[in-house]
Design a protein around this motif. Sequence first.
Motif, PDB file in Angstrom:
ATOM      1  N   GLY A  39      31.072 -37.582 -41.944  1.00  0.00           N
ATOM      2  CA  GLY A  39      30.949 -37.322 -43.375  1.00  0.00           C
ATOM      3  C   GLY A  39      29.515 -37.130 -43.824  1.00  0.00           C
ATOM      4  N   ALA A  40      28.578 -37.762 -43.113  1.00  0.00           N
ATOM      5  CA  ALA A  40      27.160 -37.657 -43.485  1.00  0.00           C
ATOM      6  C   ALA A  40      26.503 -36.380 -42.972  1.00  0.00           C
ATOM      7  N   ALA A  41      27.211 -35.619 -42.144  1.00  0.00           N
ATOM      8  CA  ALA A  41      26.600 -34.450 -41.494  1.00  0.00           C
ATOM      9  C   ALA A  41      26.090 -33.440 -42.503  1.00  0.00           C
ATOM     10  N   ARG A  42      26.723 -33.339 -43.661  1.00  0.00           N
ATOM     11  CA  ARG A  42      26.293 -32.386 -44.683  1.00  0.00           C
ATOM     12  C   ARG A  42      25.665 -33.056 -45.893  1.00  0.00           C
ATOM     13  N   GLY A  43      25.981 -34.309 -46.125  1.00  0.00           N
ATOM     14  CA  GLY A  43      25.609 -34.904 -47.399  1.00  0.00           C
ATOM     15  C   GLY A  43      24.401 -35.811 -47.393  1.00  0.00           C
ATOM     16  N   LYS A  44      23.784 -36.065 -46.231  1.00  0.00           N
ATOM     17  CA  LYS A  44      22.675 -37.008 -46.158  1.00  0.00           C
ATOM     18  C   LYS A  44      21.402 -36.315 -45.684  1.00  0.00           C
ATOM     19  N   ALA A  45      20.266 -36.787 -46.192  1.00  0.00           N
ATOM     20  CA  ALA A  45      18.959 -36.271 -45.761  1.00  0.00           C
ATOM     21  C   ALA A  45      18.264 -37.354 -44.942  1.00  0.00           C
ATOM     22  N   PHE A  46      17.626 -36.950 -43.845  1.00  0.00           N
ATOM     23  CA  PHE A  46      16.937 -37.879 -42.940  1.00  0.00           C
ATOM     24  C   PHE A  46      15.453 -37.541 -42.944  1.00  0.00           C
ATOM     25  N   SER A  47      14.617 -38.574 -42.987  1.00  0.00           N
ATOM     26  CA  SER A  47      13.211 -38.305 -43.270  1.00  0.00           C
ATOM     27  C   SER A  47      12.215 -38.970 -42.329  1.00  0.00           C
ATOM     28  N   HIS A  48      12.653 -39.660 -41.285  1.00  0.00           N
ATOM     29  CA  HIS A  48      11.682 -40.266 -40.375  1.00  0.00           C
ATOM     30  C   HIS A  48      10.831 -39.153 -39.758  1.00  0.00           C
ATOM     31  N   PRO A  49       9.506 -39.245 -39.887  1.00  0.00           N
ATOM     32  CA  PRO A  49       8.654 -38.139 -39.428  1.00  0.00           C
ATOM     33  C   PRO A  49       8.367 -38.212 -37.928  1.00  0.00           C
ATOM     34  N   LEU A  50       8.172 -37.067 -37.335  1.00  0.00           N
ATOM     35  CA  LEU A  50       7.744 -36.977 -35.943  1.00  0.00           C
ATOM     36  C   LEU A  50       6.223 -36.998 -35.898  1.00  0.00           C
ATOM     37  N   ASP A  51       5.639 -37.909 -35.129  1.00  0.00           N
ATOM     38  CA  ASP A  51       4.186 -37.953 -34.956  1.00  0.00           C
ATOM     39  C   ASP A  51       3.800 -36.902 -33.917  1.00  0.00           C
ATOM     40  N   GLU A  52       3.549 -35.707 -34.393  1.00  0.00           N
ATOM     41  CA  GLU A  52       3.317 -34.579 -33.493  1.00  0.00           C
ATOM     42  C   GLU A  52       2.032 -34.750 -32.686  1.00  0.00           C
ATOM     43  N   THR A  53       1.014 -35.305 -33.307  1.00  0.00           N
ATOM     44  CA  THR A  53      -0.255 -35.499 -32.603  1.00  0.00           C
ATOM     45  C   THR A  53      -0.079 -36.442 -31.429  1.00  0.00           C
ATOM     46  N   PHE A  54       0.615 -37.558 -31.665  1.00  0.00           N
ATOM     47  CA  PHE A  54       0.882 -38.505 -30.577  1.00  0.00           C
ATOM     48  C   PHE A  54       1.669 -37.835 -29.458  1.00  0.00           C
ATOM     49  N   LEU A  55       2.724 -37.127 -29.834  1.00  0.00           N
ATOM     50  CA  LEU A  55       3.604 -36.541 -28.829  1.00  0.00           C
ATOM     51  C   LEU A  55       2.876 -35.490 -27.996  1.00  0.00           C
ATOM     52  N   GLU A  56       2.099 -34.650 -28.647  1.00  0.00           N
ATOM     53  CA  GLU A  56       1.398 -33.591 -27.920  1.00  0.00           C
ATOM     54  C   GLU A  56       0.317 -34.154 -27.013  1.00  0.00           C
ATOM     55  N   ARG A  57      -0.239 -35.325 -27.360  1.00  0.00           N
ATOM     56  CA  ARG A  57      -1.198 -35.980 -26.465  1.00  0.00           C
ATOM     57  C   ARG A  57      -0.516 -36.495 -25.210  1.00  0.00           C
ATOM     58  N   GLN A  58       0.735 -36.899 -25.341  1.00  0.00           N
ATOM     59  CA  GLN A  58       1.440 -37.546 -24.240  1.00  0.00           C
ATOM     60  C   GLN A  58       2.203 -36.574 -23.350  1.00  0.00           C
ATOM     61  N   LEU A  59       2.658 -35.453 -23.922  1.00  0.00           N
ATOM     62  CA  LEU A  59       3.612 -34.593 -23.210  1.00  0.00           C
ATOM     63  C   LEU A  59       3.192 -33.129 -23.231  1.00  0.00           C
ATOM     64  N   PRO A  60       3.123 -32.476 -22.081  1.00  0.00           N
ATOM     65  CA  PRO A  60       2.902 -31.035 -22.054  1.00  0.00           C
ATOM     66  C   PRO A  60       4.151 -30.312 -22.546  1.00  0.00           C
ATOM     67  N   VAL A  61       4.027 -29.050 -22.895  1.00  0.00           N
ATOM     68  CA  VAL A  61       5.170 -28.313 -23.435  1.00  0.00           C
ATOM     69  C   VAL A  61       6.268 -28.119 -22.398  1.00  0.00           C
ATOM     70  N   GLU A  62       5.947 -28.335 -21.119  1.00  0.00           N
ATOM     71  CA  GLU A  62       6.979 -28.214 -20.080  1.00  0.00           C
ATOM     72  C   GLU A  62       7.849 -29.461 -19.974  1.00  0.00           C
ATOM     73  N   ALA A  63       7.528 -30.506 -20.709  1.00  0.00           N
ATOM     74  CA  ALA A  63       8.243 -31.778 -20.591  1.00  0.00           C
ATOM     75  C   ALA A  63       9.702 -31.621 -21.008  1.00  0.00           C
ATOM     76  N   SER A  64      10.565 -32.381 -20.345  1.00  0.00           N
ATOM     77  CA  SER A  64      11.985 -32.434 -20.718  1.00  0.00           C
ATOM     78  C   SER A  64      12.176 -33.601 -21.689  1.00  0.00           C
ATOM     79  N   ILE A  65      12.804 -33.319 -22.842  1.00  0.00           N
ATOM     80  CA  ILE A  65      12.916 -34.297 -23.924  1.00  0.00           C
ATOM     81  C   ILE A  65      14.368 -34.417 -24.355  1.00  0.00           C
ATOM     82  N   LEU A  66      14.830 -35.659 -24.495  1.00  0.00           N
ATOM     83  CA  LEU A  66      16.165 -35.957 -25.007  1.00  0.00           C
ATOM     84  C   LEU A  66      16.050 -36.637 -26.363  1.00  0.00           C
ATOM     85  N   ASP A  67      16.735 -36.095 -27.362  1.00  0.00           N
ATOM     86  CA  ASP A  67      16.888 -36.762 -28.651  1.00  0.00           C
ATOM     87  C   ASP A  67      18.234 -37.485 -28.627  1.00  0.00           C
ATOM     88  N   TYR A  68      18.168 -38.796 -28.467  1.00  0.00           N
ATOM     89  CA  TYR A  68      19.338 -39.674 -28.293  1.00  0.00           C
ATOM     90  C   TYR A  68      19.812 -40.084 -29.684  1.00  0.00           C
TER      91      TYR A  68
END
Length: 225
Positions: A23-52
Amino acid sequence: MNTEKSKIRAGTDLSRQVEYWNGAARGKAFSHPLDETFLERQLPVEASILDYGCGWGRILNRLAALGYTRLSGADPSPSMLERARAEHPGPDYRLLEGARLPFADRGFDCVLLFAVLTCVPTDSGQRGLVAEAARVLRPGGIFYVSDYLLQNDSRNLERYERGQARFGVRGVFELPEGAVLRHHERPWLDGLFAGFEPLLWKEFPVVTMNGNPARAFQWAGRTPA
């Protein structure tokens, strides 16, 4: 009959609140931000990533915009995945059925867990989530979590009191729609993530899916090499 009050009345692990999240698939907004600077420091663009617990693919879409291409998502809500495939095609989306991720051991360089712990209020359920993330991470992989801390406003304090009396866990509460959620104390989180080498801790304000201000945290750790 304690046993975490019968696993918090049996309707509370990730795979068992599917009706609410459909029911929330259309009606809810999610706002936790992605720390892009942290992630890009840790992972090259070839990295395999799972959003669990990927929901409708918001974070995966942002990762694709950063240039990451080896992207996967898993979620227990068919409606969330339907929206993700329609709006953000490209990642390998999988339906999460039960507690085990549908991926092989040590297959990912990074696992994200954004506003998912809150959906799994039992201690055992949260430990299981973290164990599954560790299973699919390669040695030296990154586990990156964003979620809610205990709040200190009167509305939340009142529902924590009601929730503790009913469920036996501080920070657990029930929404009017029936979903049971959890906010977190720092000592519990420290124990939950004890098997990882810590890389990041920060606290910040966020807006919940129901439009309320809240205190959130982001933590990241590395699996033993």
